[in-house]
Design an enzyme around this catalytic site. Structure first.
Site, PDB file in Angstrom:
ATOM      1  N   TRP A 183       0.886  -1.166   0.134  1.00 23.45           N
ATOM      2  CA  TRP A 183       0.038   0.062  -0.022  1.00 23.45           C
ATOM      3  C   TRP A 183       0.946   1.160  -0.005  1.00 23.45           C
ATOM      4  O   TRP A 183       0.683   2.110  -0.649  1.00 23.45           O
ATOM      5  CB  TRP A 183      -0.971  -0.107   1.372  1.00 23.45           C
ATOM      6  N   ASP A 235      -1.256   6.834   6.376  1.00 22.17           N
ATOM      7  CA  ASP A 235      -2.338   5.850   6.045  1.00 22.17           C
ATOM      8  C   ASP A 235      -2.658   4.786   7.291  1.00 22.17           C
ATOM      9  O   ASP A 235      -1.846   3.976   7.655  1.00 22.17           O
ATOM     10  CB  ASP A 235      -2.050   5.053   4.768  1.00 22.17           C
ATOM     11  N   LYS A 292     -12.352  -1.561   7.619  1.00 24.97           N
ATOM     12  CA  LYS A 292     -11.824  -2.624   8.408  1.00 24.97           C
ATOM     13  C   LYS A 292     -12.245  -2.459   9.900  1.00 24.97           C
ATOM     14  O   LYS A 292     -12.932  -3.018  10.505  1.00 24.97           O
ATOM     15  CB  LYS A 292     -10.196  -2.311   8.325  1.00 24.97           C
TER      16      LYS A 292
HETATM   17  N1  PLP Z   1      -4.151   1.257   2.632  1.00 21.51           N
HETATM   18  C1  PLP Z   1      -4.158   0.217   3.513  1.00 21.51           C
HETATM   19  C2  PLP Z   1      -3.324   0.211   4.637  1.00 21.51           C
HETATM   20  C3  PLP Z   1      -5.031  -0.867   3.027  1.00 21.51           C
HETATM   21  O1  PLP Z   1      -4.998  -2.232   3.573  1.00 21.51           O
HETATM   22  C4  PLP Z   1      -5.726  -0.906   1.867  1.00 21.51           C
HETATM   23  C5  PLP Z   1      -6.690  -1.940   1.581  1.00 21.51           C
HETATM   24  O2  PLP Z   1      -6.911  -2.909   1.940  1.00 21.51           O
HETATM   25  C6  PLP Z   1      -5.823   0.305   1.077  1.00 21.51           C
HETATM   26  C7  PLP Z   1      -4.971   1.252   1.656  1.00 21.51           C
HETATM   27  C8  PLP Z   1      -6.755   0.605   0.038  1.00 21.51           C
HETATM   28  O3  PLP Z   1      -7.928   0.843   0.391  1.00 21.51           O
HETATM   29  P1  PLP Z   1      -9.394   0.944  -0.577  1.00 21.51           P
HETATM   30  O4  PLP Z   1      -9.716  -0.239  -1.187  1.00 21.51           O
HETATM   31  O5  PLP Z   1     -10.145   1.708   0.226  1.00 21.51           O
HETATM   32  O6  PLP Z   1      -8.667   2.148  -1.487  1.00 21.51           O
END
Ligand code: PLP
Length: 360
Positions: free
Chosen positions: A101, A171, A195
């Site tokens: 991510w 994040d 989550k």
């Molecule tokens: N950041 C983290 C730490 C994640 O675990 C995730 C998805 O699992 C995301 C970003 C991406 O999230 P989204 O699907 O809402 O764009």
């Protein structure tokens, strides 16, 4: 009715009490004669919902007055672009890459300016958090970026990096509201809510006011400017209203549980049970470095792909859902977010012990 133990990394388990309350209000939200899904976002009823949700979040995280809370759309991934578009005044940013991510966020930011990868744990499949006490921070860096809890690899920053005075952007999608945080240490804290908090699509951005300016990269769409949403109190356009309503209910649930100190203690107790078993098991092994272990996501393997597959299949048959590891790393992963009860982890460990006996 059947409810399984859902160990999904996201969208993930929500508190039963919240789902029951939402179900009871589905056709008639507090005497309005309609569902929140059918309601004008400009109505008094919805104004109450969003105002209370924001206040409850502020109470939970102790958010200072000089930070705005924005309820946005596009999931966490949209922030990968929105952050550089709004913050890259010097067109430079430092990224600490501790998983997929953060890597995706860095790749996206590189479309808008210079991205320095100042630390990474990719050399060992992102199984640890690098030392971030003395990083080569760029003098021109507009911000330093981290993914605080790495959902796929089960690692978490136990200490925030030393940014040498630069703005920290984090994040927190997979550790949101799992423990107290000091908001003042960050410029931006953001996360997708799917989550620990609510329905996918909604993203919460907590941002220090001085970072919200009109001075954004040329061509930044109105919808991707923090100022647009800060000025309109997250009601510039139709917001993800139902999502915000569920988030609000989860905030109330968290307050009723006793707040984030209590959640932290609960989460530590659950994680200790699972990690404790992994450490003594002769079959299963945790894959994240011990010092960096996440309280939320617990990846593990048996060492044999065949046995891993057998475990995933048999655990599903026994009522444990979504224990398969992320497709990029394989193995297993148990996500034990706020709403996973201790009994769920206990039941999983009992099942793992039985599987170990049968397969050693
Ligand atoms: N950041 C983290 C730490 C994640 O675990 C995730 C998805 O699992 C995301 C970003 C991406 O999230 P989204 O699907 O809402 O764009």
């Amino acid at each position: 009715m059947k409810r399984v133990y859902n160990f999904s990394a996201g969208p993930a388990v929500l508190p039963v009490e919240v789902l029951e309350e939402a179900a009871a209000e589905m056709l008639d939200y507090q005497g309005t004669g309609m569902s929140v899904m059918e309601m004008s976002h400009r109505s008094k009823a919805f104004e109450g919902i969003i105002t209370e949700a924001e206040q409850d979040l502020r109470d939970l995280l102790n958010i200072p007055d000089n930070y705005k809370v924005l309820f946005l759309q596009g999931g966490a991934s949209q922030q990968f672009a929105e952050i550089p578009m709004n913050l890259m005044k010097n067109k430079t940013a430092d990224y600490i890459v501790t998983g997929q991510w953060a890597k995706k966020a860095a790749q996206e930011a590189a479309k808008y300016g210079r991205v320095n990868k100042i630390a990474s744990s990719e050399d060992k499949t992102f199984s640890y958090i690098p030392d971030c006490s003395d990083l080569p921070i760029d003098e021109d860096a507009d911000y330093v970026y981290i993914c605080e809890n790495n959902t796929i690899y089960g690692t978490k920053f136990k200490e925030l990096p030393n940014t040498k005075g630069k703005t920290l952007v984090a994040d927190v999608s997979s550790c949101f509201l799992s423990e107290p945080v000091d908001v003042t240490k960050y410029g931006v804290i953001y996360g997708g809510v799917q989550k620990n908090i609510g329905p996918a699509g909604t993203v919460i951005v907590i941002i220090r006011e001085d970072l919200i300016t009109e001075d954004v990269l040329p061509g930044t769409p109105t919808m991707l400017q923090y100022k647009t949403h800060a000025d309109a109190k997250s009601l510039y356009n139709t917001p993800p209203a139902y999502g915000i309503y569920i988030c609000g209910k989860v905030f109330k649930w968290l307050k009723n549980m006793g707040g984030l100190e209590v959640m932290k203690a609960r989460n530590e107790k659950k994680a200790a049970l699972l990690y404790g078993f992994l450490d003594e098991s002769r079959l299963f092994k945790g894959t994240a470095a011990k010092k960096d272990r996440s309280l939320m996501n617990v990846p593990f393997v048996t060492g044999s792909e065949e046995l891993d597959a057998k475990f995933v299949k048999e655990s599903k048959e026994a009522g444990f859902e979504n224990l398969k590891g992320h497709r990029s790393v394989g193995g297993m992963r148990a996500s034990i977010y706020n709403a996973m009860p201790y009994e769920g982890v206990e039941a999983l460990v009992t099942f793992m012990k039985k599987f170990e006996k049968e397969n050693l």
